[in-house]
Design a protein around this motif. Sequence first.
Motif, PDB file in Angstrom:
ATOM      1  N   PRO A  89      -8.396 -12.871  -2.519  1.00  0.00           N
ATOM      2  CA  PRO A  89      -8.419 -13.194  -1.088  1.00  0.00           C
ATOM      3  C   PRO A  89      -7.316 -12.452  -0.335  1.00  0.00           C
ATOM      4  O   PRO A  89      -6.248 -12.173  -0.885  1.00  0.00           O
ATOM      5  N   GLY A  90      -7.623 -12.149   0.919  1.00  0.00           N
ATOM      6  CA  GLY A  90      -6.645 -11.475   1.763  1.00  0.00           C
ATOM      7  C   GLY A  90      -6.596  -9.974   1.568  1.00  0.00           C
ATOM      8  O   GLY A  90      -5.694  -9.306   2.066  1.00  0.00           O
ATOM      9  N   GLY A  91      -7.541  -9.420   0.828  1.00  0.00           N
ATOM     10  CA  GLY A  91      -7.574  -7.980   0.630  1.00  0.00           C
ATOM     11  C   GLY A  91      -6.627  -7.461  -0.433  1.00  0.00           C
ATOM     12  O   GLY A  91      -6.363  -6.265  -0.511  1.00  0.00           O
ATOM     13  N   VAL A  94       0.835  -1.202   0.000  1.00  0.00           N
ATOM     14  CA  VAL A  94       0.000   0.000   0.000  1.00  0.00           C
ATOM     15  C   VAL A  94       0.872   1.256   0.000  1.00  0.00           C
ATOM     16  O   VAL A  94       0.534   2.248  -0.638  1.00  0.00           O
ATOM     17  N   ASP A  95       2.037   1.202   0.670  1.00  0.00           N
ATOM     18  CA  ASP A  95       2.899   2.382   0.693  1.00  0.00           C
ATOM     19  C   ASP A  95       3.925   2.400  -0.439  1.00  0.00           C
ATOM     20  O   ASP A  95       4.851   3.202  -0.432  1.00  0.00           O
ATOM     21  N   GLY A  96       3.728   1.545  -1.444  1.00  0.00           N
ATOM     22  CA  GLY A  96       4.463   1.688  -2.693  1.00  0.00           C
ATOM     23  C   GLY A  96       5.787   0.973  -2.829  1.00  0.00           C
ATOM     24  O   GLY A  96       6.612   1.356  -3.664  1.00  0.00           O
ATOM     25  N   TYR A  97       6.004  -0.101  -2.093  1.00  0.00           N
ATOM     26  CA  TYR A  97       7.274  -0.829  -2.195  1.00  0.00           C
ATOM     27  C   TYR A  97       7.075  -2.212  -2.817  1.00  0.00           C
ATOM     28  O   TYR A  97       6.053  -2.857  -2.608  1.00  0.00           O
ATOM     29  N   TYR A 117       0.003  -1.006 -17.096  1.00  0.00           N
ATOM     30  CA  TYR A 117       0.475  -1.210 -15.732  1.00  0.00           C
ATOM     31  C   TYR A 117      -0.493  -2.146 -15.022  1.00  0.00           C
ATOM     32  O   TYR A 117      -1.690  -1.878 -14.973  1.00  0.00           O
ATOM     33  N   GLU A 118       0.024  -3.243 -14.482  1.00  0.00           N
ATOM     34  CA  GLU A 118      -0.753  -4.163 -13.659  1.00  0.00           C
ATOM     35  C   GLU A 118      -0.218  -4.029 -12.234  1.00  0.00           C
ATOM     36  O   GLU A 118       0.877  -4.492 -11.925  1.00  0.00           O
ATOM     37  N   ILE A 119      -0.990  -3.351 -11.398  1.00  0.00           N
ATOM     38  CA  ILE A 119      -0.547  -3.068 -10.033  1.00  0.00           C
ATOM     39  C   ILE A 119      -1.353  -3.948  -9.087  1.00  0.00           C
ATOM     40  O   ILE A 119      -2.567  -3.791  -8.961  1.00  0.00           O
ATOM     41  N   VAL A 120      -0.678  -4.878  -8.439  1.00  0.00           N
ATOM     42  CA  VAL A 120      -1.311  -5.819  -7.522  1.00  0.00           C
ATOM     43  C   VAL A 120      -0.915  -5.386  -6.111  1.00  0.00           C
ATOM     44  O   VAL A 120       0.207  -5.627  -5.664  1.00  0.00           O
ATOM     45  N   THR A 121      -1.834  -4.712  -5.436  1.00  0.00           N
ATOM     46  CA  THR A 121      -1.547  -4.085  -4.146  1.00  0.00           C
ATOM     47  C   THR A 121      -1.913  -5.011  -2.987  1.00  0.00           C
ATOM     48  O   THR A 121      -3.057  -5.450  -2.875  1.00  0.00           O
ATOM     49  N   PRO A 165      11.268   0.994  -3.903  1.00  0.00           N
ATOM     50  CA  PRO A 165      10.018   1.584  -4.391  1.00  0.00           C
ATOM     51  C   PRO A 165       9.558   0.959  -5.709  1.00  0.00           C
ATOM     52  O   PRO A 165      10.366   0.572  -6.548  1.00  0.00           O
ATOM     53  N   HIS A 166       8.249   0.891  -5.876  1.00  0.00           N
ATOM     54  CA  HIS A 166       7.649   0.376  -7.099  1.00  0.00           C
ATOM     55  C   HIS A 166       7.919   1.314  -8.275  1.00  0.00           C
ATOM     56  O   HIS A 166       8.300   0.881  -9.348  1.00  0.00           O
ATOM     57  N   PHE A 167       7.697   2.592  -8.057  1.00  0.00           N
ATOM     58  CA  PHE A 167       7.896   3.578  -9.110  1.00  0.00           C
ATOM     59  C   PHE A 167       9.101   4.450  -8.794  1.00  0.00           C
ATOM     60  O   PHE A 167       9.302   4.850  -7.651  1.00  0.00           O
ATOM     61  N   THR A 168       9.876   4.745  -9.816  1.00  0.00           N
ATOM     62  CA  THR A 168      10.994   5.662  -9.676  1.00  0.00           C
ATOM     63  C   THR A 168      10.556   7.040 -10.162  1.00  0.00           C
ATOM     64  O   THR A 168       9.476   7.193 -10.730  1.00  0.00           O
ATOM     65  N   ALA A 169      11.400   8.019  -9.936  1.00  0.00           N
ATOM     66  CA  ALA A 169      11.082   9.386 -10.366  1.00  0.00           C
ATOM     67  C   ALA A 169      10.921   9.439 -11.885  1.00  0.00           C
ATOM     68  O   ALA A 169      11.656   8.790 -12.628  1.00  0.00           O
ATOM     69  N   LEU A 170       9.936  10.210 -12.322  1.00  0.00           N
ATOM     70  CA  LEU A 170       9.673  10.392 -13.746  1.00  0.00           C
ATOM     71  C   LEU A 170      10.013  11.825 -14.149  1.00  0.00           C
ATOM     72  O   LEU A 170      10.010  12.726 -13.317  1.00  0.00           O
TER      73      LEU A 170
END
Length: 187
Positions: free
Chosen positions: A175-177, A12-15, A141-145, A155-160
């Motif tokens: 499952p599991g949120g 959730v915090d982007g790592y 982008y497939e983001i599985v949080t 971090p998932h995303f670097t500076a753009l």
Amino acid sequence: MRKLIFGMSVTVDGYVAAPGDDLSWSAPSDELFQWWLDQERAIALFLYGRRLWESMSSYWPTGDQQPGATPAQVEFARNWRDTPKVVFSSTIETVDWNTRLVTGDAVAEITRLKAEDGGPMRVGGATLAGAAMRAGLVDEYEIVTHPVLLGGGKPHFTALDSWVNLNLVETRTFPGGVALTRYETRR
């Protein structure tokens, strides 16, 4: 022209990894693992940075032979071995399992591969994906949080250099949120 997809599990915090490259927080449910397998079957070429390559190649070449491997894990291992891969690294000397090593300019090579005819490519590894994102090469982008906060790590995303506008094309919960959000780059 080929589609380039960036998809990874993220907190959730982007790592994408805790300090020390700890991934234990991201163990998928059977349903999520099956979803990843379905996505991977559609990929014609995997593009890996060094760290992700080392992680994947340390397990999946024999993942189908591990005690207790599920049918989905067996299929994932076979698909991983059979699908062509490109590893971008200046420190690795050799690669195996249907893989080619690129030691030069990753963005130039990804641009060349993307211009070819063929099926979709998946870029894996936050550093390599960051370079492709900055070059405007990522189409989806497939983001599985995962519902966890690490407070630090990779971090998932670097500076753009500039904004990237996206269109939401899919959401799904597991499952599991765990939540999937899939976006296409708005061009």
